[in-house]
Design a protein around this motif. Structure first.
Motif, PDB file in Angstrom:
ATOM      1  N   UNK A 190       8.879 -64.794  43.781  1.00  0.00           N
ATOM      2  CA  UNK A 190      10.370 -64.694  43.085  1.00  0.00           C
ATOM      3  C   UNK A 190      10.281 -64.739  41.739  1.00  0.00           C
ATOM      4  N   UNK A 191       9.287 -65.095  41.119  1.00  0.00           N
ATOM      5  CA  UNK A 191       9.205 -65.267  39.582  1.00  0.00           C
ATOM      6  C   UNK A 191       8.970 -63.554  39.054  1.00  0.00           C
ATOM      7  N   UNK A 192       8.987 -63.464  37.813  1.00  0.00           N
ATOM      8  CA  UNK A 192       8.869 -62.275  37.171  1.00  0.00           C
ATOM      9  C   UNK A 192       7.473 -61.716  37.207  1.00  0.00           C
ATOM     10  N   UNK A 193       6.694 -62.781  37.344  1.00  0.00           N
ATOM     11  CA  UNK A 193       5.170 -62.399  37.446  1.00  0.00           C
ATOM     12  C   UNK A 193       4.431 -63.131  38.559  1.00  0.00           C
ATOM     13  N   UNK A 194       4.377 -62.668  39.762  1.00  0.00           N
ATOM     14  CA  UNK A 194       3.872 -63.350  40.762  1.00  0.00           C
ATOM     15  C   UNK A 194       2.362 -62.869  40.798  1.00  0.00           C
ATOM     16  N   UNK A 195       1.296 -63.785  41.620  1.00  0.00           N
ATOM     17  CA  UNK A 195       0.003 -63.386  41.434  1.00  0.00           C
ATOM     18  C   UNK A 195      -0.695 -63.542  42.905  1.00  0.00           C
ATOM     19  N   UNK A 196      -1.216 -62.724  43.301  1.00  0.00           N
ATOM     20  CA  UNK A 196      -1.700 -62.749  44.696  1.00  0.00           C
ATOM     21  C   UNK A 196      -3.332 -62.521  44.777  1.00  0.00           C
ATOM     22  N   UNK A 197      -3.866 -63.113  45.807  1.00  0.00           N
ATOM     23  CA  UNK A 197      -5.469 -62.816  45.836  1.00  0.00           C
ATOM     24  C   UNK A 197      -6.087 -63.887  46.677  1.00  0.00           C
ATOM     25  N   UNK A 198      -7.411 -63.699  46.933  1.00  0.00           N
ATOM     26  CA  UNK A 198      -8.078 -64.844  47.623  1.00  0.00           C
ATOM     27  C   UNK A 198      -8.288 -65.912  46.720  1.00  0.00           C
ATOM     28  N   UNK A 199      -7.935 -67.010  47.204  1.00  0.00           N
ATOM     29  CA  UNK A 199      -8.332 -68.137  46.657  1.00  0.00           C
ATOM     30  C   UNK A 199      -9.876 -68.394  46.507  1.00  0.00           C
ATOM     31  N   UNK A 200     -10.409 -68.666  45.449  1.00  0.00           N
ATOM     32  CA  UNK A 200     -11.944 -68.832  45.315  1.00  0.00           C
ATOM     33  C   UNK A 200     -12.508 -70.062  45.261  1.00  0.00           C
ATOM     34  N   UNK A 201     -11.839 -70.583  44.209  1.00  0.00           N
ATOM     35  CA  UNK A 201     -12.207 -72.057  44.223  1.00  0.00           C
ATOM     36  C   UNK A 201     -11.321 -72.793  43.490  1.00  0.00           C
ATOM     37  N   UNK A 202     -11.449 -74.081  43.191  1.00  0.00           N
ATOM     38  CA  UNK A 202     -10.363 -74.749  42.652  1.00  0.00           C
ATOM     39  C   UNK A 202     -11.111 -75.978  41.599  1.00  0.00           C
ATOM     40  N   UNK A 203     -10.663 -75.909  40.420  1.00  0.00           N
ATOM     41  CA  UNK A 203     -11.146 -77.046  39.415  1.00  0.00           C
ATOM     42  C   UNK A 203     -10.293 -78.081  39.004  1.00  0.00           C
ATOM     43  N   UNK A 204     -10.364 -78.913  38.197  1.00  0.00           N
ATOM     44  CA  UNK A 204      -9.373 -79.937  37.691  1.00  0.00           C
ATOM     45  C   UNK A 204      -8.214 -79.484  37.701  1.00  0.00           C
ATOM     46  N   UNK A 205      -7.763 -78.571  36.758  1.00  0.00           N
ATOM     47  CA  UNK A 205      -6.408 -78.043  36.468  1.00  0.00           C
ATOM     48  C   UNK A 205      -6.210 -76.536  36.795  1.00  0.00           C
ATOM     49  N   UNK A 206      -7.403 -75.759  37.288  1.00  0.00           N
ATOM     50  CA  UNK A 206      -6.948 -74.213  37.543  1.00  0.00           C
ATOM     51  C   UNK A 206      -7.629 -73.980  38.972  1.00  0.00           C
ATOM     52  N   UNK A 207      -6.843 -72.979  39.626  1.00  0.00           N
ATOM     53  CA  UNK A 207      -7.504 -72.269  40.611  1.00  0.00           C
ATOM     54  C   UNK A 207      -7.718 -70.983  40.174  1.00  0.00           C
ATOM     55  N   UNK A 208      -8.898 -70.318  40.903  1.00  0.00           N
ATOM     56  CA  UNK A 208      -9.231 -69.041  40.602  1.00  0.00           C
ATOM     57  C   UNK A 208      -8.798 -68.063  42.024  1.00  0.00           C
ATOM     58  N   UNK A 209      -8.030 -67.033  41.680  1.00  0.00           N
ATOM     59  CA  UNK A 209      -7.856 -65.952  42.674  1.00  0.00           C
ATOM     60  C   UNK A 209      -8.491 -64.536  42.268  1.00  0.00           C
ATOM     61  N   UNK A 210      -8.973 -64.105  43.550  1.00  0.00           N
ATOM     62  CA  UNK A 210      -9.513 -62.578  43.149  1.00  0.00           C
ATOM     63  C   UNK A 210      -8.433 -61.460  43.670  1.00  0.00           C
ATOM     64  N   UNK A 211      -8.405 -60.769  42.937  1.00  0.00           N
ATOM     65  CA  UNK A 211      -7.011 -59.560  43.134  1.00  0.00           C
ATOM     66  C   UNK A 211      -7.680 -58.407  44.096  1.00  0.00           C
ATOM     67  N   UNK A 212      -6.808 -57.740  44.350  1.00  0.00           N
ATOM     68  CA  UNK A 212      -7.286 -56.568  45.401  1.00  0.00           C
ATOM     69  C   UNK A 212      -8.313 -55.729  44.683  1.00  0.00           C
ATOM     70  N   UNK A 213      -8.184 -55.722  43.241  1.00  0.00           N
ATOM     71  CA  UNK A 213      -9.173 -54.770  42.447  1.00  0.00           C
ATOM     72  C   UNK A 213     -10.387 -55.714  41.937  1.00  0.00           C
TER      73      UNK A 213
END
Length: 223
Positions: A183-206
């Motif tokens: 619903x935001x102007x820039x949504x982000x989709x992907x596989x959740x690879x891992x989580x650190x203290x302040x960030x998560x990492x997503x792997x996109x379709x590309x």
């Protein structure tokens, strides 16, 4: 607790909210971290955190506002707080403002320590941290959202176990597909690879890796 607010109960006020939006209505109640505004047959539950300014309306401006003839939709017997309101709203069809782009509609199915589980007919199961809830508006019990003949039932997310904190729930979702900030102007989709203290990492379709700041995740889908 802001003592001046009690003098505004029953008075027409206007709120300037974060994001340069305004909302006017009659103040009908307030609590530890939230107030209740009435406007055009609707009750708006608004956390203090998202309010920049509060101002009394002039008599001319106030003349266009209807006065409430009923108590607020959500019954909370003790001092109001956002958490108690979210607990009271469980199972009720509500509108929630999270992003500036568009509100979300659905049911609250779980309330945890710092986030809710939200069942949306459009987006299915979503997680929303308390801090990003800008406004909550319950629908009347007799309403028929989308004009379905029967009430829209929440998804079976109540049976699924959820971690008590948003941070721990993100860890439990590693390896699953997720969409952040629907619903935001820039949504982000992907596989959740891992989580650190302040960030998560997503792997996109590309297969591009994107790091998302957890504190700026307003919503995230949960499969």
């Amino acid at each position: 607790m802001e003592k001046f607010i009690k003098h505004y109960v029953g008075e027409p006020i206007t709120l300037e909210l974060l994001g340069k939006t305004e909302l006017s209505g009659t103040l009908v109640d307030w609590g530890a971290d939230v107030l209740v505004l009435f406007k055009q047959d609707e009750f708006f539950y608004i956390p203090f955190f998202h309010i920049r300014e509060i101002e009394l309306l002039s008599n001319k401006e106030a003349s266009t506002l209807a006065q409430p003839d009923a108590i607020p939709t959500l019954a909370v017997t003790e001092m109001l707080s956002l958490e108690k309101i979210l607990l009271a709203a469980k199972g009720t069809f509500v509108e929630i403002d999270v992003t500036a782009a568009q509100p979300l509609h659905g049911h609250i199915t779980n309330t945890l320590d710092d986030y809710i589980v939200f069942s949306s007919p459009i987006y299915q199961t979503m997680l929303i941290p308390f801090q990003h809830i800008k406004r909550l508006t319950p629908y009347p019990a007799a309403s028929r959202p989308y004009r379905f003949n029967s009430s829209i039932s929440p998804l079976a997310s109540t049976a699924k176990p959820f971690a008590t904190t948003f941070d721990n729930q993100l860890e439990d979702m590693i390896g699953t597909f997720a969409t952040c900030n629907i619903g935001d102007k820039k949504s982000i989709s992907g596989k959740l690879l891992h989580k650190e203290d302040h960030f998560i990492s997503l792997l996109t379709v590309k297969e591009k890796q994107i790091h998302v700041n957890i504190h700026h995740i307003k919503t995230i889908t949960c499969t």
